[in-house]
Design an enzyme around this catalytic site. Structure first.
Site, PDB file in Angstrom:
ATOM      1  N   THR A 141       0.846  -1.199   0.000  1.00 21.45           N
ATOM      2  CA  THR A 141       0.000   0.000   0.000  1.00 21.45           C
ATOM      3  C   THR A 141       0.881   1.249   0.000  1.00 21.45           C
ATOM      4  O   THR A 141       2.090   1.178   0.203  1.00 21.45           O
ATOM      5  CB  THR A 141      -0.913   0.033   1.233  1.00 21.45           C
ATOM      6  OG1 THR A 141      -0.103   0.067   2.424  1.00 21.45           O
ATOM      7  CG2 THR A 141      -1.818  -1.182   1.281  1.00 21.45           C
ATOM      8  N   ASP A 142       0.235   2.402  -0.222  1.00 25.33           N
ATOM      9  CA  ASP A 142       0.974   3.660  -0.162  1.00 25.33           C
ATOM     10  C   ASP A 142       0.175   4.702   0.617  1.00 25.33           C
ATOM     11  O   ASP A 142      -0.887   4.396   1.165  1.00 25.33           O
ATOM     12  CB  ASP A 142       1.348   4.147  -1.567  1.00 25.33           C
ATOM     13  CG  ASP A 142       0.135   4.601  -2.384  1.00 25.33           C
ATOM     14  OD1 ASP A 142      -0.923   4.884  -1.807  1.00 25.33           O
ATOM     15  OD2 ASP A 142       0.273   4.673  -3.616  1.00 25.33           O
ATOM     16  N   ALA A 143       0.717   5.915   0.661  1.00 28.53           N
ATOM     17  CA  ALA A 143       0.133   6.954   1.507  1.00 28.53           C
ATOM     18  C   ALA A 143      -1.242   7.418   1.042  1.00 28.53           C
ATOM     19  O   ALA A 143      -1.918   8.166   1.749  1.00 28.53           O
ATOM     20  CB  ALA A 143       1.094   8.149   1.610  1.00 28.53           C
ATOM     21  N   MET A 144      -1.677   7.009  -0.159  1.00 33.66           N
ATOM     22  CA  MET A 144      -3.060   7.303  -0.571  1.00 33.66           C
ATOM     23  C   MET A 144      -4.022   6.313   0.083  1.00 33.66           C
ATOM     24  O   MET A 144      -5.234   6.415  -0.116  1.00 33.66           O
ATOM     25  CB  MET A 144      -3.207   7.220  -2.097  1.00 33.66           C
ATOM     26  CG  MET A 144      -2.639   8.419  -2.832  1.00 33.66           C
ATOM     27  SD  MET A 144      -3.129   8.429  -4.581  1.00 33.66           S
ATOM     28  CE  MET A 144      -1.760   9.363  -5.277  1.00 33.66           C
ATOM     29  N   GLY A 145      -3.475   5.311   0.788  1.00 32.28           N
ATOM     30  CA  GLY A 145      -4.327   4.336   1.461  1.00 32.28           C
ATOM     31  C   GLY A 145      -4.722   3.174   0.575  1.00 32.28           C
ATOM     32  O   GLY A 145      -5.534   2.333   0.967  1.00 32.28           O
TER      33      GLY A 145
END
Lengths: 133, 133, 133, 133
Positions: free
Chosen positions: C18-22
């Site tokens: 996953t990344d910081a955009m969720g």
């Protein structure tokens, strides 16, 4: 009776996880250990996704990994994870990664329960109970 | 006069980015292309972190990557990125990745400006202006 | 009769992906597509590890990925892969990634059979036969 | 006089290295620590690529990482690495990762010099000398 704090999970080494030495890169096991932790919690009835949705985050605060033998692309790994309660807000996960009966990696990971704002909180009682029965 | 929509960035191949073929894994360039996009925007005065903080997210909606020659650990890469405005809410980034004068990878990435809830929005005027002057 | 060139594989989104955009980072699917290709070949009786050991490497020469909807941590994905023979030395893999019946990602990947020194070679006859029966 | 065993390196957190908690995933620092080791060796006149080409591989045999504070996308990190000789065939690398003067991560990594067949070998004399002067 099965020990509820002990969980066995299987992973196959991806090609993307290898490196130019022809073996699994040492960073690859970090995601395997995480997957094993998440499946161990699920086996106790606790979805980590649901924990996060309820406001309980469990960031990693320490890892120790010992690499004993190399792993290669397509190897099927067995990860045996033991969960330990470390005080009111921390859990320890000790995982042995084996391949064809041979010990490959020993990983110890400590996580801390925190609120979405980062402040510590207690491990939820239901999870704690599942781990200490 | 320098073309403001053209940006040159350098990256060195990490060991963790190689695979068992002894070359950079084909997935590794996806993060390099992303880094090049972010630095290209920064060179225009637009921090992507600040864009996100202001409510403008730019998820990737399409990538096309052609692999022309292999890259190895420790290679120093030159990424030349051209930014194009594709309608009101999309940007295209065309990047040539070269190593020692040799073309290694051609990457085309399209991103769409969206709100935090995922609905499309216009590219901010200041960014659009920087790209079309 | 089942189409031997069509293969269905399942993957669960890792937290590390996953990344910081969720949501799952757009690079994460590159390893899933690779895993799906390898399992599709295995279902035809061709281990990619054995192919490499016999001197047949299949580096990726082009990828095209379209992102249609976001994927989140813990999502269980279905990857349906269609293999196509593209001339004497190339294979194309078209993969639909779905989550709960919704199309999330379309990936097209082309690989080329090469010798360990990088020169092109023909797809092994046994593999070609398995794909064209 | 500058300590030749101490090396400072900078890294910027990539978007691909973040996770759904909005911070750098705990696995991301493994590649940063590796990059810092490689640049520390280069600063001593020893290219790791050249070491491997000469038959000296240095696989990681143990890592210990303590996470003290979170890192975010676009953060610029300072990695200060101290190299220690641990016996005839092992090196230890202690790295402090700081962000804006705040300690974020402490990483200790041990590598072992091995031949391409995996048998231990001595650290090359030239490298040992550079570390013990």
């Amino acid at each position: 009776m099965a020990d509820p704090t002990l969980y066995t999970h299987a992973v196959r080494v991806r090609y993307a996880e290898t490196d130019a030495m022809g073996v699994a890169h040492h960073s690859s096991c970090i995601a395997w250990l995480e997957e094993a932790r998440i499946e161990a919690l699920r086996s106790l009835g606790h979805s980590y996704a649901a924990l996060e949705a309820s406001g309980v985050l469990m960031p990693v605060i320490e890892i120790n990994v010992q690499y004993r033998s190399s792993l290669r692309f397509d190897d099927v790994l067995t990860l045996v994870t033991q969960i330990e309660v470390h005080g009111p807000s921390r859990l320890g996960f000790q995982t042995r990664i084996e391949c064809e009966g041979r010990l490959a990696i020993l990983g110890h990971v400590t996580v801390a329960a925190v609120r979405p704002d980062g402040r510590p909180q207690r491990i939820p009682d239901a999870l704690r109970s599942a781990l200490t029965l």
